[in-house]
Scaffold this motif. Structure first.
Motif, mmCIF file in Angstrom:
data_model
loop_
_atom_site.group_PDB
_atom_site.id
_atom_site.type_symbol
_atom_site.label_atom_id
_atom_site.label_comp_id
_atom_site.label_asym_id
_atom_site.label_seq_id
_atom_site.Cartn_x
_atom_site.Cartn_y
_atom_site.Cartn_z
ATOM 1 N N ASN A 651 0.820 -1.209 0.000
ATOM 2 C CA ASN A 651 0.000 0.000 0.000
ATOM 3 C C ASN A 651 0.855 1.261 0.000
ATOM 4 N N THR A 652 1.973 1.230 0.737
ATOM 5 C CA THR A 652 2.820 2.424 0.805
ATOM 6 C C THR A 652 3.462 2.735 -0.536
ATOM 7 N N TYR A 653 3.995 1.725 -1.205
ATOM 8 C CA TYR A 653 4.664 2.011 -2.479
ATOM 9 C C TYR A 653 3.658 2.549 -3.497
ATOM 10 N N LYS A 654 2.427 2.005 -3.477
ATOM 11 C CA LYS A 654 1.419 2.488 -4.418
ATOM 12 C C LYS A 654 0.968 3.900 -4.064
ATOM 13 N N ALA A 655 0.869 4.194 -2.760
ATOM 14 C CA ALA A 655 0.482 5.545 -2.336
ATOM 15 C C ALA A 655 1.535 6.569 -2.756
ATOM 16 N N VAL A 656 2.802 6.236 -2.553
ATOM 17 C CA VAL A 656 3.888 7.145 -2.946
ATOM 18 C C VAL A 656 3.935 7.286 -4.466
ATOM 19 N N GLN A 657 3.745 6.183 -5.157
ATOM 20 C CA GLN A 657 3.758 6.208 -6.622
ATOM 21 C C GLN A 657 2.689 7.156 -7.166
ATOM 22 N N ARG A 658 1.490 7.086 -6.594
ATOM 23 C CA ARG A 658 0.383 7.893 -7.115
ATOM 24 C C ARG A 658 0.416 9.333 -6.607
ATOM 25 N N SER A 659 0.685 9.504 -5.336
ATOM 26 C CA SER A 659 0.583 10.843 -4.755
ATOM 27 C C SER A 659 1.813 11.697 -5.011
ATOM 28 N N ALA A 660 2.996 11.067 -5.089
ATOM 29 C CA ALA A 660 4.232 11.828 -5.288
ATOM 30 C C ALA A 660 4.721 11.777 -6.734
ATOM 31 N N GLY A 661 4.004 11.048 -7.585
ATOM 32 C CA GLY A 661 4.427 10.941 -8.971
ATOM 33 C C GLY A 661 5.714 10.170 -9.148
ATOM 34 N N ALA A 662 6.002 9.270 -8.216
ATOM 35 C CA ALA A 662 7.237 8.486 -8.293
ATOM 36 C C ALA A 662 7.116 7.406 -9.363
ATOM 37 N N VAL A 663 8.253 7.031 -9.935
ATOM 38 C CA VAL A 663 8.305 5.908 -10.866
ATOM 39 C C VAL A 663 8.720 4.673 -10.073
ATOM 40 N N ALA A 664 7.833 3.693 -10.014
ATOM 41 C CA ALA A 664 8.119 2.461 -9.270
ATOM 42 C C ALA A 664 8.664 1.420 -10.236
ATOM 43 N N ILE A 665 9.918 1.052 -10.072
ATOM 44 C CA ILE A 665 10.565 0.074 -10.944
ATOM 45 C C ILE A 665 10.659 -1.240 -10.184
ATOM 46 N N GLY A 666 10.010 -2.259 -10.676
ATOM 47 C CA GLY A 666 10.010 -3.532 -9.992
ATOM 48 C C GLY A 666 8.682 -4.249 -10.154
ATOM 49 N N PRO A 667 8.452 -5.300 -9.357
ATOM 50 C CA PRO A 667 9.327 -5.741 -8.261
ATOM 51 C C PRO A 667 10.607 -6.402 -8.774
ATOM 52 N N VAL A 668 11.695 -6.154 -8.047
ATOM 53 C CA VAL A 668 12.981 -6.777 -8.333
ATOM 54 C C VAL A 668 13.176 -7.896 -7.318
ATOM 55 N N LEU A 669 13.232 -9.130 -7.801
ATOM 56 C CA LEU A 669 13.414 -10.259 -6.889
ATOM 57 C C LEU A 669 14.863 -10.323 -6.426
ATOM 58 N N GLN A 670 15.046 -10.688 -5.177
ATOM 59 C CA GLN A 670 16.393 -10.770 -4.608
ATOM 60 C C GLN A 670 16.505 -12.020 -3.739
ATOM 61 N N GLY A 671 17.720 -12.525 -3.656
ATOM 62 C CA GLY A 671 17.975 -13.707 -2.839
ATOM 63 C C GLY A 671 18.173 -14.970 -3.635
ATOM 64 N N LEU A 672 17.855 -14.953 -4.953
ATOM 65 C CA LEU A 672 18.037 -16.139 -5.782
ATOM 66 C C LEU A 672 19.497 -16.273 -6.221
ATOM 67 N N ASN A 673 19.883 -17.505 -6.538
ATOM 68 C CA ASN A 673 21.237 -17.746 -7.033
ATOM 69 C C ASN A 673 21.491 -17.045 -8.365
ATOM 70 N N LYS A 674 20.454 -16.961 -9.191
ATOM 71 C CA LYS A 674 20.551 -16.283 -10.475
ATOM 72 C C LYS A 674 19.284 -15.453 -10.660
ATOM 73 N N PRO A 675 19.371 -14.344 -11.394
ATOM 74 C CA PRO A 675 18.245 -13.404 -11.413
ATOM 75 C C PRO A 675 17.056 -13.850 -12.271
#
Length: 704
Positions: A651-675
């Motif tokens: 909810n926070t990332y979507k609120a910031v994306q819409r209200s602040a005009g931010a560009v949300a790039i992702g989701p970026v998965l992390q923790g895997l051996n290969k991307p």
């Protein structure tokens, strides 16, 4: 005062708009406020297509009317007054920008031999150094039509350069650099040397090779030139380039061997048997793919033919015109190509050529533009592309049946971002790309039912899942699923990473990676982050997409992985473990979970700046941090925000994306051996491009 660069040429049709686009794009990488200015436009009534193209570039926020100086008519009537107006209007644009790209006049039919001299005067009065564009093609050659022309010799280029440089010197304009555009690909070095020989003082000289797709007319341009009407076919294919014209005034048996790839076929409107034959040849796959058909002459299509065309699956644009065959052919041959914002292929190809053959870092350095501390979303996205280009990786795209994937692939290949493998039937994938007018010829196309791959992958999957009782026959059935097939390509080193999800769910995309790729040593869970590009900086939000209610151990894992991801993308990690309470002011199970997770992070990564529990305002706002946690190294300066659960994070990332005009790039998965990375099913082409670049950068930091 803004740093400016004046782009002009010694003659028309040099591809100056391509150079202007490349310069604008290059400057956007290093400074946030770049403007454009057109000192002399063709007329006040007709919009200037070059200016419109540049103003459409992401990150340029200026009104068209503010970016025009005067018209040709104004210059003819009173050159001195026109010059004064140009300076005045330019100063208004300059005051709003850090850098300005100025595009000189176009050498129209009303141009005079003194046009370069007047451009030089304008540049001198604007205190803008000149980037001189020379053409590597013979402008007088009749072969210039339909994207072909005769190459100039290096000696001829040197002679034109000498004349142009003398004209600039006469008007006391400062020379910044010279670009020989549309040069002979086999004589780039000689063309550069020919210019350097005639320079009084050395400056940078670059040469960009000829590319037919940039000068060939689009079907939309031809439609306008013949006063035509689109009666059948896909309107989206009007951006496709025409590389030749075939006048089909003979019988079909003689037309067939004359068909060429990307040709416009001109057919008399009463020769319906030739029309049907051309469409059949295009659909057959054994003949070249044609770009469009023009039916000439004042003859309406008979109703049975109309009904037959309605039942065909062909997407080839069919255009009608009342002009005769000769007039139609002349109009088609005389149509010139324009670099237009609606042609992604041309746009990407132009930028790719510029970036390959022009030293962008040197260009910015000579203009005196240092790297800005402010990082806009556009600058961050450029950085992603550049980092991916620096060490190209192979990325597999399983969804070759999606047009967005194909368009993104064309962009990625044109700009040398990554090597690509696309899954699907080779005939279908390449055929659709041709229909869309995009170039994916450099991509590898692999069928997920290819027997050799299926056998190899099935054996590997059966081995990996033997403890679950998976048989070879079951494995052979499973691995033909594109998500499993692509994941196994990554696992076996046939690709460095995978991007999917445009037409598949998140679970479908990432489940195979849990079974096959698995987590890196020391990492317990796979999580995700969004790279949140705000107006002047980039933040990392995790986890907003994978783990619904992490434990304190998982939360610590997310924090450490998110900090590593931040560092991987050039963001100095300062981690805020978010909660509804700051410091010791609150209690409760949710706060204690965050407090325990913070302790675990400090124990596992003592060098990592981390604070928690902390509220968002105390983490992000220096004034609040001073009141609540004055001694914290993270409070008020956090760059990595770790949310206590998925509900809060999403909810926070979507609120910031819409209200602040931010560009949300992702989701970026992390923790895997290969991307492996997942796309939103509503992903745009640019989203896919960014995600592939991110995946390639992640692959640069992994070991086989």
């Amino acid at each position: 005062m803004a740093r400016s660069i004046y782009i002009t040429s010694a003659e028309g049709h040099t591809g100056k708009s391509t150079i202007a686009l490349g310069v604008l794009d290059a400057l956007m990488r290093v400074t946030p406020r770049v403007g454009v200015f057109r000192p002399i436009a063709r007329s006040a009534a007709e919009p200037d297509y070059v200016l419109e193209l540049l103003l459409a570039h992401d990150g340029v926020h200026l009104d068209y009317d503010d970016c025009v100086g005067v018209t040709y008519d104004d210059v003819r009537v009173d050159p001195e007054r026109a010059l004064s107006t140009i300076v005045e209007r330019f100063k208004a644009v300059e005051a709003q920008c850090d850098a300005v790209v100025i595009i000189g006049s176009d050498y129209t039919d009303v141009a005079s031999p003194a046009e370069l001299g007047y451009n030089a005067r304008v540049a001198a009065n604007l205190a803008a150094p000149v980037l001189l564009v020379l053409s590597g093609r013979d402008q007088q050659a009749r072969a210039e039509q339909l994207g072909t022309s005769t190459a100039r010799s290096p000696q001829a280029i040197g002679q034109i350069a000498a004349l142009a440089l003398a004209e600039l010197q006469e008007e006391r304009a400062e020379l910044f650099a010279v670009i020989v555009n549309r040069a002979d690909p086999d004589a780039l070095g000689q063309s550069v040397d020919a210019v350097r020989v005639v320079q009084a003082e050395p400056t940078a000289v670059w040469a960009i090779p000829e590319d037919r797709t940039l000068v060939a007319p689009s079907i939309r341009g031809i439609l306008s030139a013949v006063d035509g009407t689109l009666v059948k076919g896909d309107a989206d294919l009007l951006t496709r380039e025409a590389l030749s014209v075939v006048v089909a005034g003979m019988s079909m048996v003689n037309v067939l061997p004359r068909l060429t790839e990307d040709a416009v076929v001109v057919i008399p409107a009463d020769r319906t048997e030739v029309l049907l034959g051309a469409l059949l040849a295009d659909a057959a796959g054994t003949f070249p793919s044609i770009a469009a058909i023009i039916l000439n002459g004042p003859f309406p299509l008979p109703e049975p033919i109309e009904r037959l065309l309605d039942g065909l699956a062909s997407t080839v644009p069919i255009i009608t015109t009342d002009h005769g065959t000769y007039d139609t052919a002349v109009r088609v041959m005389g149509t010139r190509g324009r670099l237009a914002a609606d042609s992604r292929r041309r746009y990407d190809r132009a930028l790719g050529l510029f970036q390959t053959h022009v030293d962008i870092a040197e260009l910015a350095r000579q203009l005196g533009l240092a790297e800005s501390r402010v990082v806009t979303p556009l600058m961050f996205e450029y950085g992603l592309i550049e980092r991916a280009r620096a060490d190209r990786k192979r990325i597999v795209l399983p969804e070759g049946d999606d047009d967005r994937i194909l368009r993104a692939a064309a962009t990625l290949l044109a700009r040398d971002v990554a090597d690509l493998t696309i899954l699907g039937s080779e005939d279908e994938v390449r055929g659709r790309a041709t229909e869309l007018g995009i170039d994916i010829s450099a991509a590898q196309i692999v069928s997920p039912t290819d027997a050799d791959y299926v056998d190899r992958f099935a054996q590997e999957y059966a081995r990996l899942r033997a403890h679950k009782g998976v048989t070879l026959a079951q494995a052979a059935d499973t691995v033909t699923d594109v998500s499993y097939f692509g994941t196994l390509m990554v696992h076996l080193g046939l690709a460095d990473g995978m991007v999917s999800g445009a037409t598949h769910t998140t679970a479908h995309t990432i489940r195979p990676s849990f079974e096959i790729i698995k987590t890196r040593p020391g990492v317990d869970v796979v999580s995700s982050v969004f790279l949140m590009a705000l107006a002047d900086r980039v933040l990392v939000y995790g986890d907003c997409a994978v783990i619904p209610d992490p434990t304190s151990i998982q939360l610590a894992d997310i924090a450490i992985s998110s900090a590593e991801t931040a560092q991987q993308f050039g963001i100095e990690p300062r981690v805020a473990m978010l909660s509804y309470s700051t410091g010791d002011s609150g209690s409760g199970a949710d706060v204690e979970k965050v407090r325990e997770a913070t302790k675990l992070v400090r124990a596992r990564s003592p060098e990592l700046p981390v604070e928690g529990p902390i509220q968002y305002d105390a983490a992000a706002d220096a004034a609040v941090a001073k009141a609540k946690m004055p001694d914290s190294a993270v409070a008020g300066r956090a760059t990595v925000f770790v949310f206590p659960d998925l509900n809060t994070g999403n909810n926070t990332y979507k609120a910031v994306q819409r209200s602040a005009g931010a560009v949300a790039i992702g989701p970026v998965l992390q923790g895997l051996n290969k991307p492996i990375n997942d796309l939103s099913r509503g992903a745009l082409v640019d989203d896919i491009v960014n995600t592939v670049a991110i995946t390639a950068i992640q692959a640069q930091g992994t070991t086989a």
